[in-house]
Design an enzyme around this catalytic site. Sequence first.
Site, mmCIF file in Angstrom:
data_model
loop_
_atom_site.group_PDB
_atom_site.id
_atom_site.type_symbol
_atom_site.label_atom_id
_atom_site.label_comp_id
_atom_site.label_asym_id
_atom_site.label_seq_id
_atom_site.Cartn_x
_atom_site.Cartn_y
_atom_site.Cartn_z
ATOM 1 N N ASN A 199 0.866 -1.177 0.000
ATOM 2 C CA ASN A 199 0.000 0.000 0.000
ATOM 3 C C ASN A 199 0.905 1.230 0.000
ATOM 4 O O ASN A 199 1.503 1.560 1.014
ATOM 5 C CB ASN A 199 -0.877 -0.039 1.268
ATOM 6 C CG ASN A 199 -1.681 1.231 1.461
ATOM 7 O OD1 ASN A 199 -1.803 2.045 0.543
ATOM 8 N ND2 ASN A 199 -2.229 1.403 2.663
ATOM 9 N N TRP A 200 0.995 1.866 -1.167
ATOM 10 C CA TRP A 200 1.901 3.016 -1.282
ATOM 11 C C TRP A 200 1.322 4.264 -0.617
ATOM 12 O O TRP A 200 2.003 5.268 -0.508
ATOM 13 C CB TRP A 200 2.202 3.315 -2.758
ATOM 14 C CG TRP A 200 3.010 2.249 -3.450
ATOM 15 C CD1 TRP A 200 3.419 1.049 -2.935
ATOM 16 C CD2 TRP A 200 3.504 2.293 -4.796
ATOM 17 N NE1 TRP A 200 4.126 0.346 -3.874
ATOM 18 C CE2 TRP A 200 4.195 1.092 -5.032
ATOM 19 C CE3 TRP A 200 3.422 3.226 -5.833
ATOM 20 C CZ2 TRP A 200 4.809 0.805 -6.257
ATOM 21 C CZ3 TRP A 200 4.028 2.939 -7.062
ATOM 22 C CH2 TRP A 200 4.717 1.741 -7.260
ATOM 23 N N LYS A 201 0.074 4.211 -0.248
ATOM 24 C CA LYS A 201 -0.619 5.363 0.356
ATOM 25 C C LYS A 201 -0.462 6.586 -0.558
ATOM 26 O O LYS A 201 -0.349 6.422 -1.762
ATOM 27 C CB LYS A 201 -0.108 5.625 1.770
ATOM 28 C CG LYS A 201 -0.097 4.369 2.636
ATOM 29 C CD LYS A 201 0.061 4.682 4.080
ATOM 30 C CE LYS A 201 0.311 3.408 4.864
ATOM 31 N NZ LYS A 201 0.124 3.582 6.292
ATOM 32 N N HIS A 218 -9.413 0.956 4.996
ATOM 33 C CA HIS A 218 -8.124 1.126 5.698
ATOM 34 C C HIS A 218 -8.366 2.035 6.908
ATOM 35 O O HIS A 218 -9.179 2.960 6.850
ATOM 36 C CB HIS A 218 -7.100 1.738 4.742
ATOM 37 C CG HIS A 218 -5.718 1.733 5.299
ATOM 38 N ND1 HIS A 218 -5.295 2.649 6.230
ATOM 39 C CD2 HIS A 218 -4.663 0.901 5.086
ATOM 40 C CE1 HIS A 218 -4.041 2.387 6.552
ATOM 41 N NE2 HIS A 218 -3.625 1.330 5.873
ATOM 42 N N GLU A 231 -6.814 4.441 8.033
ATOM 43 C CA GLU A 231 -6.641 5.881 7.773
ATOM 44 C C GLU A 231 -7.907 6.458 7.148
ATOM 45 O O GLU A 231 -8.287 7.589 7.441
ATOM 46 C CB GLU A 231 -5.405 6.100 6.880
ATOM 47 C CG GLU A 231 -4.111 5.853 7.659
ATOM 48 C CD GLU A 231 -2.939 5.378 6.838
ATOM 49 O OE1 GLU A 231 -2.976 5.437 5.596
ATOM 50 O OE2 GLU A 231 -1.950 4.913 7.463
ATOM 51 N N GLU A 268 -5.264 -5.330 10.503
ATOM 52 C CA GLU A 268 -4.257 -4.290 10.718
ATOM 53 C C GLU A 268 -4.551 -3.572 12.032
ATOM 54 O O GLU A 268 -5.375 -2.644 12.062
ATOM 55 C CB GLU A 268 -4.301 -3.276 9.576
ATOM 56 C CG GLU A 268 -3.993 -3.870 8.231
ATOM 57 C CD GLU A 268 -3.400 -2.835 7.291
ATOM 58 O OE1 GLU A 268 -2.274 -3.040 6.841
ATOM 59 O OE2 GLU A 268 -4.051 -1.819 7.037
ATOM 60 N N GLY A 310 2.502 1.982 10.774
ATOM 61 C CA GLY A 310 3.464 3.077 10.649
ATOM 62 C C GLY A 310 4.159 3.446 11.947
ATOM 63 O O GLY A 310 4.798 4.488 12.046
ATOM 64 N N SER A 359 3.509 -2.402 10.302
ATOM 65 C CA SER A 359 4.974 -2.335 10.489
ATOM 66 C C SER A 359 5.699 -3.617 10.094
ATOM 67 O O SER A 359 6.683 -3.990 10.731
ATOM 68 C CB SER A 359 5.313 -1.938 11.934
ATOM 69 O OG SER A 359 4.855 -0.633 12.194
ATOM 70 N N GLY A 408 2.827 -1.173 4.297
ATOM 71 C CA GLY A 408 2.810 0.248 3.959
ATOM 72 C C GLY A 408 4.219 0.737 3.670
ATOM 73 O O GLY A 408 4.752 0.548 2.580
ATOM 74 N N GLY A 409 4.838 1.331 4.691
ATOM 75 C CA GLY A 409 6.146 1.979 4.541
ATOM 76 C C GLY A 409 7.176 1.153 3.782
ATOM 77 O O GLY A 409 7.832 1.657 2.861
HETATM 78 C C1 PEP Z 1 -0.699 0.005 6.053
HETATM 79 O O1 PEP Z 1 -0.803 1.202 5.865
HETATM 80 O O2 PEP Z 1 -1.552 -0.765 5.588
HETATM 81 C C2 PEP Z 1 0.453 -0.483 6.813
HETATM 82 C C3 PEP Z 1 0.420 -1.706 7.242
HETATM 83 O O3 PEP Z 1 1.479 0.414 7.022
HETATM 84 P P1 PEP Z 1 2.923 0.090 7.653
HETATM 85 O O4 PEP Z 1 3.431 -1.171 7.037
HETATM 86 O O5 PEP Z 1 3.746 1.281 7.300
HETATM 87 O O6 PEP Z 1 2.715 -0.067 9.129
#
Ligand code: PEP
Length: 252
Positions: A12-14, A101, A103, A171, A177, A214, A235-236
């Site tokens: 997920n590049w957000k 998600h 967010e 999640e 994050g 994470s 994500g990251g």
């Molecule tokens: C996400 O945004 O779905 C996620 C899992 O982010 P991260 O891996 O950065 O925690």
Amino acid sequence: MAFSNKKIIAGNWKMNGLKQDSWQLTNDLLNKFESPDDNFGFQMIICPPATLLSEITSMVEGSPIATGAQNCSDRLNGAYTGEISPIMVKDVGAKFVILGHSERRAYYGETNEIVALKAQSALDQGLTPIICIGETLEQKEVGSALAVIEDQFMNSVPVNATVDNIIIAYEPVWAIGTGKVATLQDIIDIHSKIREVAEKKLGSKNITILYGGSVKPTNAKEVFSTDEVNGVLVGGASLNADDFWNIAMASI
Ligand code: PEP
């Protein structure tokens, strides 16, 4: 397993990525696969921002990488300024869409009911929704994580869903994050709770569940060490080709 026995490695590049760096990231990932026919035992999915979805989908066409959107409307077309319809997502060749998600739930007011409407609309277009659920830190601390997960599953998963046409991403909000990963035992407990609720709502425990929060190359092996985990939503670390690739390699 609902989709296949392959682990799903979804990125997920957000709201990250301009043309140049996104092409580079995509090419770097494509170069990791020696040939388009290689069977790596995992399914890689990348979810770029909407502005790049069409282009990145064309870039990965014919490769082992699939694409997904990060959101879509529940409406198919019309006067909904700024929205992107599941028909449009399908039209550019993407196969998946992340929905609900945390967010989007936290910043854009998406309720379980809205997520269910979007997921239904995505399913109607033949897309596979990746429906995100997860408890906040407060909910975890007061011991209501399992109840929250059950409520989110029961109400975000649309009526026409089956264990074969949706993916669930667990999640925990406090792990996204933050560098904090759920313990293996937490992951096992929550994933098996999700399977229990899937059986109640959809008649089978055999649903694809991704863990997200994470995930990094350094902890991926442990996350994959339980059969409860069918893949990861990253994500990251999905913004770095080496890191994302190393997470994928940890799954096999
Ligand atoms: C996400 O945004 O779905 C996620 C899992 O982010 P991260 O891996 O950065 O925690």
